[in-house]
Design an enzyme around this catalytic site. Structure first.
Site, PDB file in Angstrom:
ATOM      1  N   ASP A 478      26.246  -5.672  49.870  1.00 31.55           N
ATOM      2  CA  ASP A 478      27.140  -4.605  49.438  1.00 31.55           C
ATOM      3  C   ASP A 478      28.385  -5.168  48.753  1.00 31.55           C
ATOM      4  OD1 ASP A 478      28.011  -2.012  49.089  1.00 31.55           O
ATOM      5  OD2 ASP A 478      27.736  -1.439  51.186  1.00 31.55           O
ATOM      6  N   ASP A 548      25.342   6.176  47.085  1.00 31.48           N
ATOM      7  CA  ASP A 548      25.657   6.558  48.460  1.00 31.48           C
ATOM      8  C   ASP A 548      25.370   8.031  48.707  1.00 31.48           C
ATOM      9  OD1 ASP A 548      26.424   4.094  49.396  1.00 31.48           O
ATOM     10  OD2 ASP A 548      28.569   4.419  49.131  1.00 31.48           O
TER      11      ASP A 548
END
Length: 738
Positions: A478, A548
């Site tokens: 990430d 997301d």
């Protein structure tokens, strides 16, 4: 594929369906001749290279007034000698001069395509008839060489391009900017198609007619970003998914980029793709060289579906890690939206056991497993297990997962640091910061200086140890914030503009070292979702977390937009809990899955909280997806109805021999007293006979594609499907040849 006419000094690059032609001009520059649908080879193209003298326009020489740089189509343009459009590159020499004159010297042709050292790039590991052309140019006055590289991938109709600057002088030269590719089209009757967005709504389709002046998009966030994407298309006004001319461009790079289109006074369209000139410069010392990232370009005269399909084939064969390019991706469950930071080993095992029972193949442990990480204010950089959550060590938990026959994945955010961390206490100088300036946090975190070799060495050591100790199968990498206060403490003042590029090279170095040491680990790129969804990342991480936002209605747009420039197997695509955390929307589990099937399928929720009926649905969904996984991940994808155009979205995947296809249709709002509805499938064989969802009726492919297939009103099937609402409805059609 590469032909050179000595008579006219013309280079003719041919793929299966396209021609790209340029020539050496009388002044030693390179001029573009043609790029488009394949045409016959000739020794010269007088028709395409005719020049007319334009008034009030400078010429190369008094006795050659028809060579007017501002009118010509250039191959790799420069400012300062009569071409006043934005140039492909700009250099500053020791005496302050910014005028370059690189003239043609010679060329070489090689079979195949080698990887670029230290950077992601295209390659040819399968002897796919690839050839590489290198054009050598020199500026004798300053002692510099320029190499232009063209790799021809004939069967995917793709050309990969880049440039190398070599300094043979005794002086330092500053590269003020250097794009990777330039295409000068002879007219401006095109639309620019881009994919802007924001966090949670990435890669939204935007199409607008070209106008005079500059247009385009880029990023200054030191990542390709949620807000922009390096992929763009230039299409004729009437081009659709299935008809018409379209050019596609993409950059194999993950940092600041610029896609710039300029329409000039004579309606010439100049396309430049490469590193963003803003916040970039490179000091090229004596005896050194600079390599631009690669850009790819492709053309189709059969619409945007065809362009996307040839690019997808190209990525699988020539960008993605060959170990994973054709390997089916595992179904998974990720605990993030199910638990956030609130978990321990026992709680996670309830999810793992439910996943195992449902047939899910991998459990991914997300943020919160390390240091003292109970919220987002602490511990980034402290890559050691939190013993409060895993008193027996994380290896004990992983062994339980592996003991069930499941794979195990782990979330990491290597490039980041928390001020509340042991790493910051030991090495505050490793954090990117400008001396004396305010330090701007993002998600309560800061960024490590990946230009420093000791930082990359540290991260490699600790992450490699985690992979070894846990026998990891998968890493979710990430990056949850962009870089601010960009400054390199170790870099001298005249190299500060190099930092953005040096940073991403450090990231690539860490990826490369970890992959070489752990070749069987599947990496997934994530940047707060889709903030670094680019080919540079795909070279190392064959798939990316698409966004997301997992709300199915929003994902229709996100996945549809992403599909123009990227493959389905690159898209992490999961089912979320409801109400959705980002939108608050509740959508049926069946629709959530039918959207998520078209990518790398998984779940982002706490399976232990589902009802028995929902768990049965999950088990069925997983079994269905695994049965057709290769089709969903590697089939030929067709866009049918766009979510950007109305209330309905539909798309389809088809296998190579057209014997199997699956289409999804999604309707946001139900319409009262609606007209008869049909879906027209694509990509089927017109003469083959098919059944749909094991129906009794048999259909020829041409009927299904041209006349369409009847869609019953959702109200008539609500009871059968046990739906709570007629809104956000979906149908899936499994089409099998008989």
């Amino acid at each position: 594929m590469i032909e050179y006419s000595k008579e006219s000094q013309t280079f003719q690059l041919q793929t299966d369906n396209t021609s790209y032609i340029f020539q050496v001009l009388a002044n030693g520059d390179l001029g573009q001749v043609y790029y488009g649908r394949k045409i016959h080879l000739k020794s010269n193209y007088h028709n395409l290279t005719t020049r007319e003298i334009k008034d009030a326009t400078v010429s190369w020489k008094v006795d050659q007034p028809d060579i007017q740089p501002d009118v010509l189509k250039h191959e790799y343009s420069v400012l300062g000698s009569g071409d006043f459009r934005f140039p492909a590159f700009q250099l500053t020499f020791a005496n302050g001069s910014r005028v370059s004159e690189f003239k043609y010297v010679d060329y070489e042709i090689n079979t195949g395509k080698q990887r670029l050292p230290g950077m992601p790039s295209t390659f040819d590991d399968t002897n796919d008839d690839v050839q590489t052309l290198t054009i050598n140019l020199t500026d004798q006055l300053v002692g510099m060489d320029l190499q232009l590289h063209y790799s021809i991938f004939p069967h995917q109709d793709v050309i990969a391009r880049s440039a190398t600057f070599i300094n043979h002088s005794n002086d330092q030269v500053v590269i003020d900017h250097a794009f990777s590719t330039e295409v000068d089209l002879p007219d401006a009757n095109y639309d620019l198609i881009e994919f802007p967005g924001a966090w949670a709504r990435e890669r939204q389709l935007n199409r607008a007619a070209l106008r005079l002046g500059y247009q385009g998009s880029g990023s200054l966030r030191n990542a390709t970003s949620h807000q922009a994407n390096p992929f763009m298309m230039i299409a004729r006004h009437d081009t659709s998914e299935d008809f018409g001319e379209v050019y596609g461009f993409n950059l194999v790079y993950s940092g600041n980029f610029l896609n710039q289109v300029e329409v000039d006074q004579f309606q010439t369209t100049r396309i430049l793709v490469g590193i963003n000139p803003t916040e970039f410069a490179w000091n090229l010392g004596p005896g050194s060289q600079f390599q631009t990232p690669e850009a790819i370009q492709s053309y189709s005269n059969q619409g945007m579906n065809q362009l996307s399909q040839q690019l997808s084939d190209f990525y699988q064969d020539h960008i993605v890690n060959p170990r994973f390019s054709q390997q089916p991706r595992p179904t998974l469950v990720n605990n993030w939206e199910g638990t956030y930071f609130d978990f321990n080993e026992d709680k996670l095992m309830t999810i793992v056991n439910a996943a195992h029972k449902a047939g899910i193949e991998m459990f991914v442990l997300d943020d919160g497993w390390f240091g003292e990480r109970n919220d987002d204010t602490t511990s980034l950089g402290d890559w050691f297990v939190d013993k409060n959550k895993f008193p027996n060590g994380i290896e004990h938990f992983v062994n339980q997962v592996h003991g069930l026959g499941m794979k195990f994945g782990l979330w990491v955010e290597p490039e980041m640091i928390s001020k509340q961390s042991h790493l910051y206490e030991q090495h505050p100088e490793w954090m990117i910061q400008t001396p004396g300036r305010h330090q701007t946090p993002g998600r309560n975190q800061f960024v490590l200086d990946m230009t420093r070799p000791e930082v990359v060495d540290y991260l490699f050591k600790v992450l490699n140890q985690i992979i070894t100790d846990t026998k990891l199968d998968y890493i979710k990498w990430d990056m949850n914030r962009y870089i601010t206060e960009m400054y390199g403490i170790d870099l001298p003042a005249n190299q500060q503009l190099e930092m953005g590029h040096r940073y991403i090279l450090g990231v690539y170095d860490l990826y490369d070292r970890l992959i070489k040491s752990n070749p069987d680990v599947l990496f997934e790129s994530c940047a707060s979702g889709g903030g670094r969804f680019d080919l540079g990342m795909m070279y190392y991480a064959p798939q990316a977390w698409t966004s997301d936002d997992i709300d199915a209605a929003e994902r229709m747009k996100i996945q549809y937009g992403t599909s123009y420039g990227y493959s389905l197997s690159m898209m992490g695509s999961h089912v979320s809990a409801v109400p959705n955390d980002i939108t608050g929307r509740t959508i049926e589990l069946s629709t959530r899955a039918r959207v998520a099937y078209f990518g790398d399928f998984g779940y982002e929720l706490d399976l232990a909280k589902l009802s028995d009926d929902e768990l049965k649905q999950v088990a069925w969904q997983v079994e269905f997806y695994k049965r057709y996984r290769r089709l969903f991940q590697f089939g030929k994808f067709y866009r049918i109805e766009s979510p950007f155009a109305g209330n309905v979205t539909s798309w389809q995947v088809v296998n190579d021999d057209q014997s199997l296809a699956i289409a999804g249709r999604y309707q946001l709002m139900n319409e009262p007293n609606s007209p008869y509805l049909r879906i027209k499938f694509k990509g089927l064989h017109p003469d083959k006979q098919y059944r749909i969802n094991d129906s009794e009726e048999i259909f020829y492919g041409d009927e299904l594609m041209n006349a369409g297939y009847f869609i019953p009103n959702i109200l008539k099937t609500m009871k059968e499907q046990r739906l709570r609402t007629a809104d956000f409805s979906s149908q899936l059609f499994v089409i099998k040849a008989i």
